[in-house]
Design an enzyme around this catalytic site. Structure first.
Site, PDB file in Angstrom:
ATOM      1  N   GLU A   1       0.840  -1.204   0.000  1.00 55.45           N
ATOM      2  CA  GLU A   1       0.000   0.000   0.000  1.00 55.45           C
ATOM      3  C   GLU A   1       0.877   1.256   0.000  1.00 55.45           C
ATOM      4  OE1 GLU A   1      -3.020   2.030  -0.688  1.00 55.45           O
ATOM      5  OE2 GLU A   1      -3.616   0.007  -0.082  1.00 55.45           O
TER       6      GLU A   1
ATOM      7  N   GLU B   1       2.063   6.605  -6.983  1.00 57.56           N
ATOM      8  CA  GLU B   1       1.102   7.651  -7.323  1.00 57.56           C
ATOM      9  C   GLU B   1       1.729   9.031  -7.186  1.00 57.56           C
ATOM     10  OE1 GLU B   1      -2.355   7.073  -4.906  1.00 57.56           O
ATOM     11  OE2 GLU B   1      -3.036   5.357  -6.088  1.00 57.56           O
TER      12      GLU B   1
END
Length: 117
Positions: free
Chosen positions: A65, A72
């Site tokens: 994660e 991103e």
């Protein structure tokens, strides 16, 4: 490697974890899920091997994660345009998290269900 530099790298890593916890809703969800799974493991009485598997899955999920969030941010830094390759990179990273989450859930069911039924 000098000891000072080595220990400073831990401080940078801790800052990364702190940033993820502060800014990423999904990592907070995964932490909550990890707490629930750990509580269920304590109540269920998992074996040492089962605990090792659960810990690897929880650690892998949290690490993946954070890696997704890092990808991103790098993509967002590289371009502010809606570029198809930027979208694909972000979507694939998110897809990797989903694949690991589903696999983890299946493994969790394989560990817990036989003990509950």
């Amino acid at each position: 490697m000098k000891a000072r530099r080595f220990f400073r790298s831990f401080r940078f890593a801790a800052e990364g974890i702190k940033t993820a916890l502060k800014h990423e809703q999904n990592i907070r969800f995964h932490i909550l899920a990890a707490v629930v799974v750990a509580a269920a493991g304590l109540v269920t009485g998992l074996s040492l091997l089962e605990w090792m598997v659960v810990i690897v899955l929880i650690g892998g999920m949290l690490a993946l994660e954070m890696f997704n969030s890092a990808i991103e941010r790098v993509v967002d830094l590289a371009t502010s345009e809606l570029h198809p390759l930027a979208k694909q990179a972000k979507d694939m990273a998110a897809g990797a998290v989903l694949v690991f989450a589903v696999a983890s859930a299946i493994i969790g069911l394989l560990i817990f269900l036989p003990k509950w039924f």
